[in-house]
Motif scaffolding. Structure first.
Motif, short mmCIF file in Angstrom:
data_model
loop_
_atom_site.label_atom_id
_atom_site.label_comp_id
_atom_site.label_asym_id
_atom_site.label_seq_id
_atom_site.Cartn_x
_atom_site.Cartn_y
_atom_site.Cartn_z
N GLU A 1 9.00 37.07 -20.07
CA GLU A 1 10.10 36.83 -21.00
C GLU A 1 9.71 35.63 -21.87
O GLU A 1 9.39 34.56 -21.36
N MET A 2 9.75 35.84 -23.19
CA MET A 2 9.28 34.81 -24.11
C MET A 2 10.36 34.41 -25.11
O MET A 2 11.25 35.20 -25.45
N GLU A 3 10.27 33.20 -25.57
CA GLU A 3 11.08 32.70 -26.67
C GLU A 3 10.13 32.04 -27.65
O GLU A 3 9.58 30.96 -27.38
N GLY A 4 9.92 32.73 -28.76
CA GLY A 4 8.89 32.25 -29.68
C GLY A 4 7.53 32.33 -29.01
O GLY A 4 7.21 33.32 -28.35
#
Length: 351
Positions: free
Chosen positions: A265-268
């Motif tokens: 799971e990534m944010e940016g």
């Protein structure tokens, strides 16, 4: 009295294991006991359904859905007292304990007869069965043999045993073979009305062709695909539908899928979390529905219309659309491997 040990499971068992006992023993109850045979709770299919709706899974501990304070009787009491417990609380079963709180018997109410139900039962039987070719080149899918009889005969017997007598068969592809086999249904203690689709109408469109007697009955309808093998309790489905004041109730089945990789799971450009081979669980459509009579007015006349569209319309109008979790045996015979599995399952669940 029934041998209670046939329906007893350890408190470390899972919901899935309890379902196996419910299916195979057909007593509608499981007793949860500890190593000293003390009763820790009882479980019915209703307990499991409520657990699934609040987020439990088939792999949850059975204690997460069990009724931990069930009504019980005692060995020192008379059978008259046991019957009073059952009658006052509208129970089907009463665990009997000794003075050490150990279970020694199961007392249960034997239903004398199954009440007749006026609810129309509509079976969708017009599919081409393309995914089961070549088996369905000359036989409609509902007439494929499983065990010692066609799939459709197993369906009809199971529903009729629960008191339903008014059946509507929606037929198209090779429909004459279904009509020739079942006739008017008298052999099975039911009455069959045939509805012929002259063109594909989807999973709900044929409901617009129901004759007036079915449309005017002030009772919910049962609608079911004709390629399912299931032990679902249709009486519980109706109770659930009416209890929640639903316009449409869809039977749902838990489906789980394990991703064979680590999911990131990534944010940016940054990783928030890495979950190794997670299991995702969903409720999927089981192809069985309960419809209030008013739902029929939403279906266009003699036009292609699917059940998901009906459900979406009901939700958009702010009416109740419920999901009824199936805890009983269920198999969608859509592919050759499903058909082969159904042959093996038949000996276990339908003999």
């Amino acid at each position: 009295m029934f041998d209670w040990q046939m329906i007893a499971i350890d408190e470390s068992a899972t919901v899935r294991e309890a379902l196996t006992v419910l299916d195979q023993q057909a007593m509608q109850i499981v007793l949860v006991v500890d190593e000293h045979q003390q009763l820790k709770g009882t479980v019915t299919d209703g307990d499991i359904r409520r657990g699934l709706l609040r987020g439990e899974t088939l792999d949850s501990l059975i204690t997460s859905v069990a009724n931990k304070s069930p009504t019980v009787g005692y060995e020192s009491e008379t059978e008259i007292v046991w019957r009073q417990h059952i009658k006052r609380r509208s129970l089907r079963h009463l665990p009997i304990l000794n003075d050490n709180k150990q279970i020694v018997a199961l007392y249960y109410h034997k239903t004398q007869s199954t009440p007749r139900r006026n609810n129309p039962v509509v079976l969708m039987l017009g599919g081409l069965g393309m995914r089961l070719r070549p088996l369905t080149e000359t036989i409609p899918k509902p007439m494929l043999p499983v065990g010692n009889q066609p799939i459709l005969e197993t369906i009809v017997k199971h529903i009729a045993d629960q008191g339903f007598t008014e059946f509507y068969f929606c037929i198209n592809y090779l429909g004459d073979k279904i009509r020739q086999y079942f006739g008017d249904g008298k052999q099975w203690g039911i009455h069959i009305t045939y509805i012929e689709e002259t063109k594909p109408l989807g999973t709900a469109g044929a409901l617009s062709l129901l004759p007036e007697p079915a449309k005017s009955v002030d009772e919910p309808l049962i609608v079911m695909n004709g390629d399912l093998l299931t032990k679902v309790d249709f009486r519980s489905l109706l109770e659930f539908h009416q209890e929640h004041k639903n316009t449409v109730t869809t039977c749902v089945r838990e489906y789980s899928h394990q991703v064979p990789y680590g999911v990131i799971e990534m944010e940016g450009p940054y990783i928030n979390q890495l979950v190794e081979k997670p299991i995702y669980r969903y409720f999927v459509n089981a192809g069985i529905y309960c419809l209030s009579p008013g739902a029929l007015g939403r279906i266009p006349d003699n036009a292609f219309f699917d059940m998901p569209t009906l459900v979406d319309d009901v939700i958009a109008d702010g009416q109740n659309s419920g999901g009824f979790p199936l805890t009983e045996y269920w198999m969608d015979i859509g592919h050759i491997p499903d058909y082969e599995q159904a042959q093996a399952d038949y000996e276990v669940y339908f003999k």
